[in-house]
Design a protein around this motif. Structure first.
Motif, mmCIF file in Angstrom:
data_model
loop_
_atom_site.group_PDB
_atom_site.id
_atom_site.type_symbol
_atom_site.label_atom_id
_atom_site.label_comp_id
_atom_site.label_asym_id
_atom_site.label_seq_id
_atom_site.Cartn_x
_atom_site.Cartn_y
_atom_site.Cartn_z
ATOM 1 N N TRP A 66 44.144 39.035 47.817
ATOM 2 C CA TRP A 66 42.989 39.936 47.761
ATOM 3 C C TRP A 66 43.428 41.386 47.543
ATOM 4 O O TRP A 66 42.819 42.130 46.781
ATOM 5 C CB TRP A 66 42.142 39.801 49.025
ATOM 6 C CG TRP A 66 40.882 40.600 48.925
ATOM 7 C CD1 TRP A 66 40.608 41.791 49.505
ATOM 8 C CD2 TRP A 66 39.720 40.249 48.168
ATOM 9 N NE1 TRP A 66 39.358 42.215 49.160
ATOM 10 C CE2 TRP A 66 38.785 41.281 48.340
ATOM 11 C CE3 TRP A 66 39.386 39.154 47.362
ATOM 12 C CZ2 TRP A 66 37.535 41.263 47.736
ATOM 13 C CZ3 TRP A 66 38.141 39.140 46.763
ATOM 14 C CH2 TRP A 66 37.228 40.181 46.951
ATOM 15 N N ARG A 69 44.595 41.747 43.789
ATOM 16 C CA ARG A 69 43.725 41.123 42.786
ATOM 17 C C ARG A 69 43.565 41.949 41.517
ATOM 18 O O ARG A 69 43.366 41.402 40.433
ATOM 19 C CB ARG A 69 42.366 40.798 43.388
ATOM 20 C CG ARG A 69 41.517 41.995 43.722
ATOM 21 C CD ARG A 69 40.272 41.599 44.506
ATOM 22 N NE ARG A 69 39.447 42.743 44.814
ATOM 23 C CZ ARG A 69 39.664 43.599 45.808
ATOM 24 N NH1 ARG A 69 40.703 43.407 46.610
ATOM 25 N NH2 ARG A 69 38.860 44.617 46.005
ATOM 26 N N GLU A 70 43.683 43.266 41.602
ATOM 27 C CA GLU A 70 43.520 44.123 40.425
ATOM 28 C C GLU A 70 44.816 44.229 39.611
ATOM 29 O O GLU A 70 44.754 44.475 38.410
ATOM 30 C CB GLU A 70 43.080 45.526 40.852
ATOM 31 C CG GLU A 70 41.785 45.566 41.634
ATOM 32 C CD GLU A 70 40.580 45.115 40.823
ATOM 33 O OE1 GLU A 70 40.569 45.360 39.597
ATOM 34 O OE2 GLU A 70 39.674 44.505 41.413
ATOM 35 N N ARG A 73 48.179 38.823 38.158
ATOM 36 C CA ARG A 73 47.456 37.662 37.634
ATOM 37 C C ARG A 73 47.489 36.499 38.625
ATOM 38 O O ARG A 73 46.498 35.797 38.798
ATOM 39 C CB ARG A 73 48.063 37.235 36.305
ATOM 40 C CG ARG A 73 47.276 36.112 35.648
ATOM 41 C CD ARG A 73 47.859 35.663 34.339
ATOM 42 N NE ARG A 73 48.110 36.811 33.480
ATOM 43 C CZ ARG A 73 48.816 36.763 32.372
ATOM 44 N NH1 ARG A 73 49.341 35.626 31.976
ATOM 45 N NH2 ARG A 73 49.016 37.827 31.648
ATOM 46 N N ARG A 76 44.667 36.587 41.140
ATOM 47 C CA ARG A 76 43.344 36.126 40.671
ATOM 48 C C ARG A 76 43.274 34.604 40.648
ATOM 49 O O ARG A 76 42.239 34.019 40.953
ATOM 50 C CB ARG A 76 43.049 36.743 39.306
ATOM 51 C CG ARG A 76 42.828 38.252 39.394
ATOM 52 C CD ARG A 76 42.370 38.842 38.076
ATOM 53 N NE ARG A 76 43.413 38.866 37.056
ATOM 54 C CZ ARG A 76 44.328 39.823 36.933
ATOM 55 N NH1 ARG A 76 44.343 40.841 37.780
ATOM 56 N NH2 ARG A 76 45.218 39.771 35.978
ATOM 57 N N ARG A 80 40.613 32.329 42.814
ATOM 58 C CA ARG A 80 39.758 31.288 42.196
ATOM 59 C C ARG A 80 39.974 29.926 42.853
ATOM 60 O O ARG A 80 39.017 29.196 43.107
ATOM 61 C CB ARG A 80 40.042 31.193 40.699
ATOM 62 C CG ARG A 80 39.301 32.232 39.916
ATOM 63 C CD ARG A 80 39.414 31.978 38.424
ATOM 64 N NE ARG A 80 39.773 33.260 37.842
ATOM 65 C CZ ARG A 80 40.825 33.480 37.064
ATOM 66 N NH1 ARG A 80 41.630 32.512 36.726
ATOM 67 N NH2 ARG A 80 41.073 34.682 36.614
#
Length: 167
Positions: A66, A69-70, A73, A76, A80
């Protein structure tokens, strides 16, 4: 170098125990000891976060994902995947664990401890003049307190002079 040798020694000791722990994790899960199984999974999660994802040892993969996340990869992908099982799992994990991360970083508890060199005396900051006086005053008052019982004992043992003028 000392930290490397200690770390290598601990790793060689812990790997067989980790394999044993992984097998026990399966036993705990199958035998219904869910609290122990959950604790084992949490420890494994933290280990994977520290060793595979270069995260903090006191943080889960979910919380780390978290935070990253920006930028990453892999984070992310983890988010998911976790959302398939529990919606907003990683956000919740980060909300639960971020204060621990902040505290450990603030107190520098993550810093090297084994083989850490102390700073040379020249780099230590000299205390302010009023701070330098405080320890001296505290020492003087402690000495005075320590001497009071000794003085009282001496006065009690000293011969008393005869009363003057009356017999």
């Amino acid at each position: 170098m000392k930290e490397f040798i200690v770390g290598l020694s601990l790793t060689l000791l812990l790997v067989p125990l980790a394999i044993c722990g992984f097998l026990l994790l399966a036993v705990y899960g199958l035998s219904g000891q869910l609290a122990r199984a959950r604790a084992s999974v949490r420890a494994l999660d933290h280990f994977v976060n520290a060793s595979v994802f270069n995260g903090y040892a006191w943080e889960s993969v979910s919380s780390h994902a978290w935070r990253e996340r920006e930028q990453k990869r892999w984070a992310r992908w983890v988010i998911r995947f976790a959302d398939l099982f529990q919606q907003d799992h990683c956000r919740r994990a980060n909300k639960r664990e971020q204060h621990v991360v902040d505290l450990i970083l603030k107190k520098e508890l993550h810093a090297q401890t084994i083989g850490r060199r102390k700073p040379p005396p020249a780099l230590k900051q000299a205390p302010a003049p009023e701070q330098a006086q405080a320890p001296k005053q505290a020492r003087a008052s402690k000495q005075a307190l320590a001497q009071k019982p000794a003085l009282a004992a001496k006065q009690a043992q000293a011969p008393k002079p005869p009363p003057s003028g009356r017999l």
